[in-house]
Design an enzyme around this catalytic site. Sequence first.
Site, short mmCIF file in Angstrom:
data_model
loop_
_atom_site.label_atom_id
_atom_site.label_comp_id
_atom_site.label_asym_id
_atom_site.label_seq_id
_atom_site.Cartn_x
_atom_site.Cartn_y
_atom_site.Cartn_z
N HIS A 17 45.55 -13.20 36.66
CA HIS A 17 45.69 -12.50 38.07
C HIS A 17 45.60 -13.32 39.22
O HIS A 17 45.45 -13.20 40.25
CB HIS A 17 44.23 -11.64 38.12
CG HIS A 17 44.29 -10.35 37.32
ND1 HIS A 17 44.89 -9.23 37.55
CD2 HIS A 17 43.94 -10.40 35.91
CE1 HIS A 17 44.82 -8.51 36.62
NE2 HIS A 17 44.16 -9.11 35.52
N HIS A 104 36.48 -12.06 22.86
CA HIS A 104 37.29 -12.57 23.61
C HIS A 104 37.00 -14.35 23.88
O HIS A 104 35.84 -14.72 23.46
CB HIS A 104 37.26 -11.94 25.04
CG HIS A 104 38.70 -11.83 25.69
ND1 HIS A 104 39.22 -12.87 26.42
CD2 HIS A 104 39.74 -10.92 25.81
CE1 HIS A 104 40.42 -12.79 26.91
NE2 HIS A 104 40.54 -11.45 26.54
N ASP A 344 46.79 -3.86 25.50
CA ASP A 344 47.88 -3.51 24.51
C ASP A 344 47.24 -2.87 23.36
O ASP A 344 46.31 -3.65 22.73
CB ASP A 344 48.84 -4.59 23.96
CG ASP A 344 50.00 -5.10 25.03
OD1 ASP A 344 50.93 -4.60 24.97
OD2 ASP A 344 49.46 -5.94 25.71
#
Length: 396
Positions: A17, A104, A344
């Site tokens: 980002h 993650h 996704d």
Amino acid sequence: MSTFGKLFRVTTYGESHCKGVGAIVDGVPPGMELTEADIQPQLSRRRPGQSKLTTPRDEKDKVTIMSGTEFGVSLGTPIGIQVPNLDQRPHDYSETDVFPRPSHADYTYLKKYGLKASSGGGRASARETIGRVAAGAIAEKYLRLAHGVEIVAFTSSVGKVNMPFINDLHENDDVKPEFYEFLNTISREQVDQDITRCPHPKTAEDIKELITRKAEEHDSIGGTVTCVIRNCPIGLGEPCFDKLEALLAHAMLSIPATKGFEFGSGFSGTTMSGFQHNDAFITKADGRLGTATNHSGGVQGGISNGENIYFRVAFKPAATISRDQQTTSYDGVSGTLSTRGRHDPSVVPRAVPIVEAMAALVIIDACLQQDAREASMSRLPAINIHHSLQGKAPKK
């Protein structure tokens, strides 16, 4: 580190980002026609928001070449590539300031660096692969022009839905002839006919149904990408630590969400005898020496042998899901993580051009190294080499 390759060197930059992402590509041969139009198609295949099966993040991923070309021709100097991040929503990730996302990189990045990107996955995000895909497109153009190399990847499975004769390739110690023919003929146009990037219509429909169901459940699912490299020059790869399949494994397992790599006959080859697995040499129709089968996957002794190179890459389910998960905060307090970030439901369809890009980066680097070896050898004075050293029978 963020640099890949030896003679063809790619350094990627940017986070999920930040203002933009891209790459510096050093070692591109001079004198090759190169514009954004050569790079954009692969970035468009990789970009988010391209179908209902991908993340809804709306990024056009329009590329700009910042340096290294003039009048549409490569100068041999570093090529700077830039892609802006337009659809940023850093506020979607405020919960990850409290809870590390299960599976993650939030926790491991924090422990490694002492801090982490506060939004998205930072460098662990798939946004990082934009630089790889752009550099891979440049590599592919050179390989195609200089050597006629063709690289095609496709979705071969998602979850337990598999393409026929791919996942059971070496069962019963037999490779079906249609598999070799498939590798010889499959094209990107065929792969892109379906949004799943699976070139088998029945399997593609089943994959669409599975991914759609997982999206509705706010969950994710993994799968595999199979890749073939055709017309690869003979002699690429080094005998010991930089075997060609080892270089490809390094490249593929550096892609986010990868968990496995299988080359040629892979694990199935362990069930075969040596007699069954050996690729007998034959004279091909064009007169060159080749092999009747290709259990070796186009590489023997770590060096390419001229046959099709093929391998399969395993991708895990995306870690970020929009489903409440019981977990523990950074300070050790149990709680519930509710993630709002866009993701996704399956990374596999978008991973196809990334696999192709990394394959191209490995092959071009190996080509340039072999070209350097052959050029340096050609400058030596001619000597009388014994026939056995050249693989020739002595004259009678």
